[in-house]
Design a protein around this motif. Structure first.
Motif: not given
Ligand SMILES: [Zn+2]
Ligand SMILES: [Zn+2]
Length: 244
Positions: A53, A56, A58, A68, A71
């Motif tokens: 992402c 963030c 991830v 993601c 977010c």
């Molecule tokens: Zn994210």
């Protein structure tokens, strides 16, 4: 003469505290010491890779997406955050020992991997200061150290970007966050951090922590920094959970 004494002290310390694998805690061979991770774990440890992402950090399965699900609505205060390892398998035990079992020396290995992956990103963002997520002072005294601060200092050593650990203070002894959901985490951290020093001298800073879970902690620290005049606030964590 001095270097002979240093060598002897180093040798004795090596016998007393042999360097161990950051992931499985096994004593390392001479060659493995360079990496900090044993040969077996080097194959199994999971780095974040290139599909993550953009907010963030991830790891994501769907490569066509930029953000993601957490977010997508632009819910974060921080500008962007990255993580080094996936919080899975033996990395969970590694984090536990780093936090609770005095394996502070792991920080150097974590930092090496962090710089290898995100050194160019940190340079591109012109990070001026590294700010560890602060720990409540009483808790820090009891535990002996703040793991985020230890990681920050290891990063500083490699990047020459200074660690500023006095800028933000944790004012409230918040309850353990592990069992709390996103909403409760936010409530738990409400007004937990306060600005101790003038930060207007910094325009771009990096907050560091051990594990990224929902991003609430970094958001709350970012909030006080931005209120204090910092323009851009980034995050860097040793581990991040797998995308649900
Ligand atoms: Zn994210
Ligand atoms: Zn290992």
């Amino acid at each position: 003469m001095n270097h002979i004494i240093k060598g002897i002290i180093g040798f004795c310390l090596g016998l007393l505290y042999p360097k161990r694998c950051v992931v499985c805690d096994k004593v390392l061979s001479k060659l493995e010491k360079e990496v900090g991770i044993c040969k077996k774990c080097s194959k199994s440890v999971k780095l974040i890779g290139s599909d993550y992402c953009m907010k963030c950090g991830v790891p994501m399965r769907d490569k066509s997406q930029v953000y993601c699900i957490n977010c997508k609505d632009g819910a974060h205060v921080f500008d962007q955050s990255k993580a080094v390892f996936r919080y899975t398998g033996n990395m969970k035990n590694s984090m536990y020992r780093f936090k609770y079992a005095n394996r502070r020396n792991y920080a150097r290995c974590y930092a090496k991997f962090a710089v290898k992956q995100y050194g160019p990103w940190m340079k591109a963002k012109n990070i001026e200061a590294i700010i560890p997520v602060p720990m409540y002072e009483k808790k820090k005294r009891k535990r002996g150290y703040n793991q985020a601060e230890v990681f920050a200092r290891a990063l500083s050593e490699l990047t020459r970007i200074p660690t500023m650990d006095k800028i933000v203070r944790r004012d409230v002894n918040t309850t353990a966050m592990k069992q709390l959901n996103r909403v409760k985490r936010k409530k738990n951290l409400l007004k937990a951090f306060i600005l101790e020093e003038n930060v207007v001298q910094f325009r771009k800073v990096l907050i560091v922590d051990d594990i990224y879970t929902t991003g609430t902690t970094i958001d709350e620290v970012a909030k006080v920094l931005k209120a204090g005049g910092v323009d851009e606030v980034y995050g860097l964590c040793v581990c991040i959970g797998e995308m649900q």
